[in-house]
Design a protein around this motif. Structure first.
Motif, mmCIF file in Angstrom:
data_model
loop_
_atom_site.group_PDB
_atom_site.id
_atom_site.type_symbol
_atom_site.label_atom_id
_atom_site.label_comp_id
_atom_site.label_asym_id
_atom_site.label_seq_id
_atom_site.Cartn_x
_atom_site.Cartn_y
_atom_site.Cartn_z
ATOM 1 N N ASP A 1 0.846 -1.191 0.000
ATOM 2 C CA ASP A 1 0.000 0.000 0.000
ATOM 3 C C ASP A 1 0.883 1.242 0.000
ATOM 4 N N PRO A 2 0.495 2.298 -0.717
ATOM 5 C CA PRO A 2 1.317 3.520 -0.738
ATOM 6 C C PRO A 2 1.529 4.137 0.641
ATOM 7 N N ALA A 3 0.645 3.828 1.594
ATOM 8 C CA ALA A 3 0.801 4.386 2.944
ATOM 9 C C ALA A 3 2.014 3.810 3.660
ATOM 10 N N GLY A 4 2.581 2.703 3.110
ATOM 11 C CA GLY A 4 3.763 2.110 3.735
ATOM 12 C C GLY A 4 3.486 0.788 4.417
ATOM 13 N N LEU A 5 2.509 0.015 3.891
ATOM 14 C CA LEU A 5 2.119 -1.249 4.506
ATOM 15 C C LEU A 5 2.316 -2.400 3.530
ATOM 16 N N ALA A 6 2.465 -3.592 4.078
ATOM 17 C CA ALA A 6 2.583 -4.799 3.266
ATOM 18 C C ALA A 6 1.900 -5.944 3.984
ATOM 19 N N LEU A 7 1.335 -6.860 3.200
ATOM 20 C CA LEU A 7 0.691 -8.045 3.746
ATOM 21 C C LEU A 7 1.415 -9.264 3.185
ATOM 22 N N LEU A 8 1.871 -10.146 4.075
ATOM 23 C CA LEU A 8 2.617 -11.329 3.698
ATOM 24 C C LEU A 8 1.790 -12.579 3.950
ATOM 25 N N GLU A 9 2.133 -13.637 3.214
ATOM 26 C CA GLU A 9 1.543 -14.948 3.436
ATOM 27 C C GLU A 9 2.646 -15.897 3.876
ATOM 28 N N ALA A 10 2.399 -16.668 4.931
ATOM 29 C CA ALA A 10 3.386 -17.617 5.421
ATOM 30 C C ALA A 10 2.665 -18.735 6.144
ATOM 31 N N SER A 11 3.313 -19.866 6.236
ATOM 32 C CA SER A 11 2.739 -21.012 6.946
ATOM 33 C C SER A 11 3.466 -21.208 8.274
ATOM 34 N N GLY A 12 2.816 -21.965 9.167
ATOM 35 C CA GLY A 12 3.444 -22.274 10.449
ATOM 36 C C GLY A 12 3.610 -21.096 11.371
ATOM 37 N N PRO B 1 16.447 6.113 23.227
ATOM 38 C CA PRO B 1 15.157 6.488 22.646
ATOM 39 C C PRO B 1 15.351 7.384 21.429
ATOM 40 N N ALA B 2 14.538 7.154 20.397
ATOM 41 C CA ALA B 2 14.638 7.912 19.162
ATOM 42 C C ALA B 2 13.243 8.183 18.618
ATOM 43 N N ARG B 3 13.156 9.194 17.793
ATOM 44 C CA ARG B 3 11.879 9.542 17.169
ATOM 45 C C ARG B 3 11.689 8.676 15.926
ATOM 46 N N LEU B 4 10.542 7.979 15.862
ATOM 47 C CA LEU B 4 10.248 7.064 14.769
ATOM 48 C C LEU B 4 8.887 7.403 14.174
ATOM 49 N N ALA B 5 8.815 7.413 12.840
ATOM 50 C CA ALA B 5 7.552 7.706 12.163
ATOM 51 C C ALA B 5 6.617 6.509 12.252
ATOM 52 N N LEU B 6 5.326 6.777 12.231
ATOM 53 C CA LEU B 6 4.303 5.739 12.282
ATOM 54 C C LEU B 6 3.457 5.747 11.023
ATOM 55 N N VAL B 7 3.059 4.563 10.561
ATOM 56 C CA VAL B 7 1.950 4.441 9.625
ATOM 57 C C VAL B 7 0.692 4.477 10.488
ATOM 58 N N PRO B 8 -0.178 5.491 10.340
ATOM 59 C CA PRO B 8 -1.294 5.650 11.293
ATOM 60 C C PRO B 8 -2.295 4.512 11.230
ATOM 61 N N ALA B 9 -3.004 4.341 12.320
ATOM 62 C CA ALA B 9 -3.963 3.248 12.449
ATOM 63 C C ALA B 9 -5.060 3.332 11.394
ATOM 64 N N GLN B 10 -5.469 4.543 11.029
ATOM 65 C CA GLN B 10 -6.528 4.681 10.039
ATOM 66 C C GLN B 10 -6.098 4.083 8.695
ATOM 67 N N ALA B 11 -4.814 4.283 8.324
ATOM 68 C CA ALA B 11 -4.317 3.694 7.082
ATOM 69 C C ALA B 11 -4.263 2.173 7.184
ATOM 70 N N VAL B 12 -3.925 1.677 8.361
ATOM 71 C CA VAL B 12 -3.898 0.232 8.572
ATOM 72 C C VAL B 12 -5.293 -0.353 8.399
ATOM 73 N N ALA B 13 -6.297 0.293 9.000
ATOM 74 C CA ALA B 13 -7.673 -0.206 8.913
ATOM 75 C C ALA B 13 -8.151 -0.240 7.467
ATOM 76 N N ALA B 14 -7.851 0.823 6.707
ATOM 77 C CA ALA B 14 -8.283 0.882 5.312
ATOM 78 C C ALA B 14 -7.595 -0.205 4.483
ATOM 79 N N PHE B 15 -6.308 -0.424 4.724
ATOM 80 C CA PHE B 15 -5.561 -1.429 3.976
ATOM 81 C C PHE B 15 -6.097 -2.832 4.260
#
Length: 486
Positions: A349-360, A442-456
């Protein structure tokens, strides 16, 4: 520390003549600081079953029957490394189930705490890898909520843990530091005396001397330390001093009796974290890299994730055979793997998400997505896979991301609020993070927001689940996986 209480009645020992009680100490003991509860006890082996009536002289005594549940739990606990055992006890302190010294030793208190936690959380075994991950996450969540910071006190030289969300007022003292709640009902003070100015005997006499309206409820004097607890009107107090080459160092803590249910575990946590004479060169956990970071993120970083190669990251099982992660984790990774199995990219997804398939892979999580963005400085929890199933780290919300002490392999890690709702995924982790003494601060890290996750996920036919009433950050820990690029 001995778990037996002493001095249930007012102590009758008269203070030596000519010795004056320190005014601040007297004030605390009298309740002027509205003083914690009972002293910490050492965990002890399970006592034998109650003795039966004495047998006749001709009959040999029968050995006490072993407790199968106790022995099985002991075996599972003691096979763990010491650091893991201590981490479990510390987490049980923060869940409110353990009220003894975090020593890594197994005894009846640890057994009872594990049993209470297991009963309250629905029967999950807190000593198996996934149950332990959930327990540790619950402990970190409570610790982060309290903004519990362990740091060196420059005034006394001791290492002290302070729940800064509650004790927000800080005042420098001539020989220590005072922290107080906004309403003044909870007070914590460190104190230090140079060599030759005080002795443990004199401090013990002062702490146990009869005073109006005060009852000493516990007193323990050892060659190099003392502990005294007392009740004074509406207040409870806990005093500890340790002797060393640098003199006397200790702390005094007190709170209003009405706050006992809320503050009791904080007292135990402070006592367990206290280190009067830190080793030369010892320091507090690395300070935050950003000035706006709260004390919660200055806690020691979690264990490093499972050993993986360059480009590794974190995934969350969201459906049978389906793993959600950040697409940045897969950059330059032609052959991702999850455990022993290869993984196939199903969608990005352009928002920065990926869905993988795996077994086990593990069973999916009941993922609940938070609709609104977190407030600035809101306390959050980041989860990442670890050697034993998962580790948790406190995080603080900032615009567009979080500040957290995450380790390499945390790209794609889920970030949750205290209710266990998803706030977002760590979008990307630096390929060459800054290190201080080998540890990533501790460091500042960007997030893919939850709303983008839900839509994806909705676009992939994966529906959001309703949160369970007994959920929380630890509920997602069993569904964490490490992604490797080989």
């Amino acid at each position: 520390m001995d778990s037996r209480r002493a001095g249930q009645e007012p102590d009758r020992v008269t203070a030596p003549r000519g010795r004056r009680t320190h005014p601040l100490l007297a004030a605390l003991l009298l309740g002027c600081l509205t003083p914690p509860g009972p002293a910490l006890a050492q965990d002890r082996p399970a006592p034998a079953r109650p003795a039966q009536p004495a047998p006749r002289a001709a009959s040999p005594a029968r050995p006490a029957a072993p407790d199968p549940a106790f022995e099985a739990t002991k075996a599972a606990f003691e096979v763990l490394p010491e650091a893991e055992r201590k981490a479990i006890q510390d987490a049980l302190v923060w869940t409110g189930d353990f009220n003894a010294v975090v020593s890594g030793a197994f005894g009846r208190r640890t057994f009872d705490a594990l049993s209470a936690y297991r009963t309250r959380t629905g029967g999950a075994d807190p000593l198996d890898p996934r149950g332990r991950a959930a327990l540790l996450a619950a402990g970190e969540s409570a610790k982060a909520a309290a903004r519990f910071r362990i740091a060196a006190d420059p005034a006394s030289g001791a290492m002290i843990g302070v729940p800064e969300r509650l004790l927000s007022k800080r005042t420098a003292l001539p020989s220590g530091t005072r922290w107080q709640s906004a309403d003044g009902r909870v007070t914590l003070e460190t104190r230090a005396f140079p060599p030759g100015t005080e002795t443990l005997d004199s401090l013990f006499d002062q702490a146990t001397a009869p005073l109006p309206n005060r009852k000493v409820t516990y007193k323990l004097r050892r060659p190099e330390s003392l502990v005294v607890t007392a009740e004074a009107g509406p207040g409870l107090s806990y005093i500890r001093y340790d002797a060393g080459p640098q003199g006397m160092r200790g702390f005094l803590i007190g709170y209003d009796r009405a706050l006992a249910a809320e503050v009791g575990r904080l007292v135990i946590a402070v006592a367990n974290a206290f280190e009067p004479f830190p080793a030369a060169g010892a320091s507090a956990p690395p300070k935050p890299a950003a000035s706006g970071l709260s004390a919660a993120a200055a806690l020691p970083p979690p264990r490093a994730p499972m050993s993986t190669t360059e480009g590794a990251g974190t995934g969350l099982v969201v459906a049978p055979g389906r793993v959600l992660t950040a697409s940045a984790v897969l950059e330059g990774c032609a052959a991702p793997r999850i455990g022993p199995s290869s993984a196939r990219v199903l969608a990005t997804d352009p928002a920065g998400l990926a869905l993988l398939e795996a077994s086990g892979i593990p069973a999916p999580a009941r993922l609940s997505v938070r609709a609104d963005a977190p407030a600035a400085e809101e306390t959050l929890i980041a989860l990442a896979p670890g050697p034993d199933g998962g580790s948790a780290a406190p995080a603080n919300a900032v615009t567009g991301g979080v500040i957290a002490p995450l380790q390499p392999g945390a790209g794609g890690a889920p970030v949750l609020d205290r209710s266990g709702r998803l706030v977002g995924l760590v979008a990307r982790y630096p390929t060459a993070p800054r290190r201080v003494a080998g540890i990533v601060p501790p460091a500042r890290l960007a997030l893919v927001p939850a709303q983008a996750v839900a839509a994806f996920l909705a676009g992939q036919g994966i529906a959001e689940a309703k949160p369970r009433p007994d959920g929380g950050p630890g509920a997602l820990a069993p569904a964490l996986v490490a992604i490797a690029c080989r």
